[in-house]
Design a protein around this motif. Structure first.
Motif, PDB file in Angstrom:
ATOM      1  N   TYR A 228       1.547  30.955 -16.378  1.00 21.27           N
ATOM      2  CA  TYR A 228       0.649  31.973 -16.935  1.00 21.27           C
ATOM      3  C   TYR A 228       0.934  33.345 -16.322  1.00 21.27           C
ATOM      4  CZ  TYR A 228      -3.560  34.604 -17.949  1.00 21.27           C
ATOM      5  OH  TYR A 228      -4.425  35.575 -18.355  1.00 21.27           O
ATOM      6  N   LEU A 229       0.962  33.394 -15.002  1.00 19.88           N
ATOM      7  CA  LEU A 229       1.219  34.672 -14.328  1.00 19.88           C
ATOM      8  C   LEU A 229       2.619  35.193 -14.652  1.00 19.88           C
ATOM      9  CD1 LEU A 229      -0.398  33.990 -10.839  1.00 19.88           C
ATOM     10  CD2 LEU A 229      -1.309  35.392 -12.714  1.00 19.88           C
TER      11      LEU A 229
ATOM     12  N   VAL B 246      -0.402  27.685 -13.445  1.00 19.36           N
ATOM     13  CA  VAL B 246      -0.783  29.016 -12.962  1.00 19.36           C
ATOM     14  C   VAL B 246       0.449  29.914 -12.888  1.00 19.36           C
ATOM     15  CG1 VAL B 246      -1.647  30.297 -10.961  1.00 19.36           C
ATOM     16  CG2 VAL B 246      -2.857  28.259 -11.754  1.00 19.36           C
TER      17      VAL B 246
ATOM     18  N   ALA C 211      -0.987  21.846 -11.753  1.00 15.80           N
ATOM     19  CA  ALA C 211      -1.837  23.042 -11.742  1.00 15.80           C
ATOM     20  C   ALA C 211      -1.055  24.259 -11.259  1.00 15.80           C
ATOM     21  CB  ALA C 211      -3.059  22.814 -10.858  1.00 15.80           C
ATOM     22  N   ALA C 212      -0.251  24.096 -10.213  1.00 12.91           N
ATOM     23  CA  ALA C 212       0.546  25.216  -9.702  1.00 12.91           C
ATOM     24  C   ALA C 212       1.557  25.677 -10.743  1.00 12.91           C
ATOM     25  CB  ALA C 212       1.255  24.812  -8.413  1.00 12.91           C
TER      26      ALA C 212
END
Length: 196
Positions: free
Chosen positions: A103-104, A100, A96-97
């Motif tokens: 994406y960022l 994220v 998940a990290a």
């Protein structure tokens, strides 16, 4: 090819007043073509809209997105791994990290690269081949003229409130500027002075 003189007006009413003035100067209705020009980017040249395949300022944006996604995705995955190791949590936190972060990073990387040509040096305009002169949106009054009536036509258009007066070579057929291209940079000219 015909000589065409054109000017931009804010409204059709202003263009109609200019057309009447041109008619009193001896130009015919068949020599006058009035039409509206959309804002740049809204000429629907492609099935999904737009004028160009890509915005000139977006050049290299995909490289910035990939670099940002890689860098921040890896950084967030490492941070997620450290947190997961400290808390004895599952590998899903790392995944998940990383997601994220990717994406960022893609967003930040693309935004960092896109438009860099414009940010160049303060006060220095972009190169003309990158951003050629564009026509402003508005009502265009185009006039088919002979070379000896060119100056008189520009003077009348200017006195009637026409702006961005330009001269072009084009195909005039059935009272219309047939090969007008709103994306072609205009060749602007000055109106003759009142004394001239």
């Amino acid at each position: 090819m015909s000589l065409i003189v054109a000017a931009r007006f804010d409204t059709f009413d202003e263009a109609a007043v200019a057309a009447r003035k041109l008619c009193t100067e001896g130009f015919t209705e068949d020599d006058i073509h009035t039409f509206y020009i959309n804002t740049a980017g809204e000429h629907a040249r492609f099935p999904i809209g737009g004028d160009r395949v890509a915005d000139p300022d977006s050049k290299g944006g995909h490289f910035g997105a990939v670099a940002g996604a890689s860098a921040l995705g890896l950084l967030f995955a490492l941070l997620g791994g450290l947190i997961a190791a400290r808390l004895a949590a599952s590998i899903l936190i790392v995944i998940a990290a990383a997601g994220v972060g990717a994406y960022l990073g893609a967003l930040a990387g693309a935004l960092w690269v896109v438009g860099r040509g414009r940010r160049g040096r303060p006060g220095v305009p972009p190169a003309p081949d990158v951003h050629p002169g564009l026509r402003q949106a508005g009502v265009m009054l185009a006039l088919h003229v002979s070379p000896d009536r060119d100056a008189a036509a520009r003077k009348v258009l200017s006195e009637a409130g026409g702006r961005d007066i330009e001269r072009a070579q084009g195909r005039w057929l059935n009272g219309k500027w047939e090969d007008f291209d709103p994306l072609r940079p205009p060749r602007r000219v000055d109106a003759p002075s009142m004394a001239g």
